[in-house]
Scaffold this motif. Sequence first.
Motif, short mmCIF file in Angstrom:
data_model
loop_
_atom_site.label_atom_id
_atom_site.label_comp_id
_atom_site.label_asym_id
_atom_site.label_seq_id
_atom_site.Cartn_x
_atom_site.Cartn_y
_atom_site.Cartn_z
N ARG A 197 0.83 -1.22 0.00
CA ARG A 197 0.00 0.00 0.00
C ARG A 197 0.85 1.25 0.00
NH1 ARG A 197 -2.50 -1.65 5.54
NH2 ARG A 197 -0.26 -2.02 5.65
N THR A 252 12.16 -7.63 11.06
CA THR A 252 11.61 -6.86 9.93
C THR A 252 10.99 -5.59 10.50
OG1 THR A 252 9.39 -7.81 10.11
CG2 THR A 252 10.96 -9.03 8.74
N ARG A 260 7.62 3.32 0.10
CA ARG A 260 8.44 2.12 0.34
C ARG A 260 8.54 1.27 -0.93
NH1 ARG A 260 7.29 -1.09 5.82
NH2 ARG A 260 5.16 -1.27 5.05
P1 NAP Z 1 6.20 -6.57 7.43
O1 NAP Z 1 7.58 -6.05 7.50
O2 NAP Z 1 5.18 -6.02 8.36
O3 NAP Z 1 5.65 -6.43 5.95
C1 NAP Z 1 4.32 -6.75 5.68
C2 NAP Z 1 4.05 -6.49 4.22
O4 NAP Z 1 2.66 -6.75 3.96
C3 NAP Z 1 4.35 -5.06 3.82
O5 NAP Z 1 4.99 -5.06 2.56
C4 NAP Z 1 2.96 -4.45 3.71
O6 NAP Z 1 2.96 -3.47 2.71
C5 NAP Z 1 2.13 -5.64 3.26
N1 NAP Z 1 0.72 -5.44 3.61
C6 NAP Z 1 0.18 -5.38 4.84
N2 NAP Z 1 -1.13 -5.14 4.75
C7 NAP Z 1 -1.42 -5.04 3.42
C8 NAP Z 1 -2.61 -4.81 2.69
N3 NAP Z 1 -3.80 -4.63 3.28
N4 NAP Z 1 -2.54 -4.78 1.34
C9 NAP Z 1 -1.36 -4.97 0.72
N5 NAP Z 1 -0.21 -5.20 1.36
C10 NAP Z 1 -0.24 -5.24 2.70
O7 NAP Z 1 6.12 -8.15 7.62
P2 NAP Z 1 7.24 -9.30 7.63
O8 NAP Z 1 7.70 -9.44 9.01
O9 NAP Z 1 8.18 -9.12 6.51
O10 NAP Z 1 6.31 -10.55 7.33
C11 NAP Z 1 6.09 -11.01 6.01
C12 NAP Z 1 5.31 -12.32 6.07
O11 NAP Z 1 6.05 -13.26 6.85
C13 NAP Z 1 3.95 -12.19 6.72
O12 NAP Z 1 3.02 -12.98 6.02
C14 NAP Z 1 4.17 -12.73 8.12
O13 NAP Z 1 3.00 -13.28 8.67
C15 NAP Z 1 5.23 -13.78 7.85
N6 NAP Z 1 6.06 -14.09 9.02
C16 NAP Z 1 6.83 -13.14 9.60
C17 NAP Z 1 7.61 -13.45 10.69
C18 NAP Z 1 8.49 -12.45 11.38
O14 NAP Z 1 8.96 -12.74 12.51
N7 NAP Z 1 8.77 -11.31 10.76
C19 NAP Z 1 7.59 -14.76 11.21
C20 NAP Z 1 6.79 -15.71 10.60
C21 NAP Z 1 6.03 -15.37 9.51
P3 NAP Z 1 2.44 -1.95 2.92
O15 NAP Z 1 2.69 -1.58 4.35
O16 NAP Z 1 3.22 -1.19 1.92
O17 NAP Z 1 1.01 -2.05 2.58
#
Ligand code: NAP
Length: 261
Positions: free
Chosen positions: A51, A204, A55
Motif C-alpha cells: 500500500r 523486519t 516504500r
Molecule cells: P512486514 O515487515 O510487516 O511487511 C508486511 C508487508 O505486507 C508489507 O509489505 C505491507 O505493505 C504488506 N501489507 C500489509 N497489509 C497489506 C494490505 N492490506 N494490502 C497490501 N499489502 C499489505 O512483515 P514481515 O515481518 O516481513 O512478514 C512477512 C510475512 O512473513 C507475513 O506474512 C508474516 O506473517 C510472515 N512471518 C513473519 C515473521 C516475522 O517474525 N517477521 C515470522 C513468521 C512469519 P504496505 O505496508 O506497503 O502495505
Amino acid sequence: MTTTTTAAATGTAQHPLTGRTALVTGGTSGIGRATAARLADLGAHVLITGRDAGRGEAAVAAIRARGGEADFVRADLRDAASARTVAQQALQLGGGHVDVLVNSAGVFPFGPTADTDEETFAQVYDLNVKVPYFLVAELAPGMAERGEGAIINVTTMVASFGMAGMALYGSSKAALTLLTKAWAAEFGPSGVRINAVSPGPTRTEGTAAMGEALDQLASQGPAGRPGEADEVAAAIAYLASPQASFVHGAVLPVDGGRIAV
Ligand code: NAP
C-alpha cells in the motif's frame, strides 16, 4: 519429440529466472522486500505490491540500482476483487505471464482470543488467507497452461504448534499451510510447484515493535536468535528456482530449528 514453447525465455545457470515474471505481495517491507531483491538477482522481472508507494518505489529503485528489473503495483489487498485486480495488473506488466508468485503480505496481531474483535478477525483472514486464495485462483491456471510456475506461501512456525496469544494469526497461517498442500495436488500435475516457508521470529519492520520480545521468542530455538529477512528470502528464492524442480507441497521451516525441538 515435441517441444513446448513457453511465454518465458530460458534462463542461464546464474540467472535461472531470466524471462520470468515474479509477483511478490508485501514486497515493500521485510521478508517480501528481501525476496524481491533475491528474485531480481536470479534474473526475474519482479513486481512488488504493497500500500505504501514510498516504500514500494524505494524497493524498486534499490533493485534497479543493482541492475535488476522491477516495478511497483500499489494495492490494498483485502478481498477477492483486489487480488484479481493485482493479478491482472501483474499479467499486463509481465507481458502476459506471471511465472512466480510469492504470498508474503500478511498481518500478525497477537492477543487473547477474548479480546479479539470481529473486524480484526476479518482483517487477518482476508489478507492471510482470502487474498492468497484468489491470487492463486487467478494466476495458477495460466501457469498450468504453460506447464511451469512456482508459488511460495509465507506461513509461520506458530501454524505448527499452539502458542497463547497467537490463535487467530496461527490459525490463518495453518489454513495457508493446508492450501499449499491442496494446491500442490491440484496444480502440481500441470508443472506448477506450490511450496511454503515457515519462518520463526525474524527481524523486519513488522516485528520492530516487539523489541526484546522477539529475541526472547527466538531464544527458545537452537539458533537462539531471530532470523534476518534475507535468510528467509534465500529459502523462498530456492523454492522459486529450478533447483527445487522436484519439490512440491513442502513446508520448509526457516525458524532457527524452533519446531524441531
Ligand atoms: P512486514 O515487515 O510487516 O511487511 C508486511 C508487508 O505486507 C508489507 O509489505 C505491507 O505493505 C504488506 N501489507 C500489509 N497489509 C497489506 C494490505 N492490506 N494490502 C497490501 N499489502 C499489505 O512483515 P514481515 O515481518 O516481513 O512478514 C512477512 C510475512 O512473513 C507475513 O506474512 C508474516 O506473517 C510472515 N512471518 C513473519 C515473521 C516475522 O517474525 N517477521 C515470522 C513468521 C512469519 P504496505 O505496508 O506497503 O502495505
